[in-house]
Design an enzyme around this catalytic site. Structure first.
Site, PDB file in Angstrom:
ATOM      1  N   HIS A 127       0.835  -1.190   0.000  1.00 38.32           N
ATOM      2  CA  HIS A 127       0.000   0.000   0.000  1.00 38.32           C
ATOM      3  C   HIS A 127       0.873   1.244   0.000  1.00 38.32           C
ATOM      4  CE1 HIS A 127      -3.616  -2.314   0.668  1.00 38.32           C
ATOM      5  NE2 HIS A 127      -2.932  -3.027   1.561  1.00 38.32           N
ATOM      6  N   ALA A 128       0.331   2.334  -0.487  1.00 36.23           N
ATOM      7  CA  ALA A 128       0.943   3.660  -0.501  1.00 36.23           C
ATOM      8  C   ALA A 128       2.433   3.656  -0.859  1.00 36.23           C
ATOM      9  CB  ALA A 128       0.679   4.374   0.809  1.00 36.23           C
TER      10      ALA A 128
END
Length: 92
Positions: free
Chosen positions: A15-16
């Site tokens: 993620h991210a």
């Protein structure tokens, strides 16, 4: 077709920040790379250079993913990407 299995090393999963690092690296390679959860069929693989695809994959810490690429330099490209996936980018 070259293929590698990697285990997601970032504590927050893909993620991210880890996804952005990986997508950028995949996008700079001379071959197109796909990524899929180990349990998914190869035809469901996603574009590894797309941050949205990576985040939508839902790969959490410890999840096994399969990378695939075809063409000249595919083996080396996948080796490089496996290293990126198996690092905990959130501990740096």
């Amino acid at each position: 077709m070259a293929e590698r299995t990697a285990i997601i090393g970032s504590r927050v999963g893909l993620h991210a920040r880890p996804a952005a690092i990986f997508a950028e690296a995949a996008g700079e390679l001379p071959v197109e790379v796909t990524i899929a959860l180990e349990t998914e069929p190869s035809e469901d693989a996603l574009d590894a250079s797309s941050i949205l695809s990576l985040m939508g994959l839902g790969a959490e810490y410890g999840t096994k993913v399969v990378l695939r690429a075809e063409g000249e330099g595919a083996e080396e490209a996948l080796d490089q990407l496996v290293k990126i996936l198996e690092i905990d980018h959130d501990s740096e």
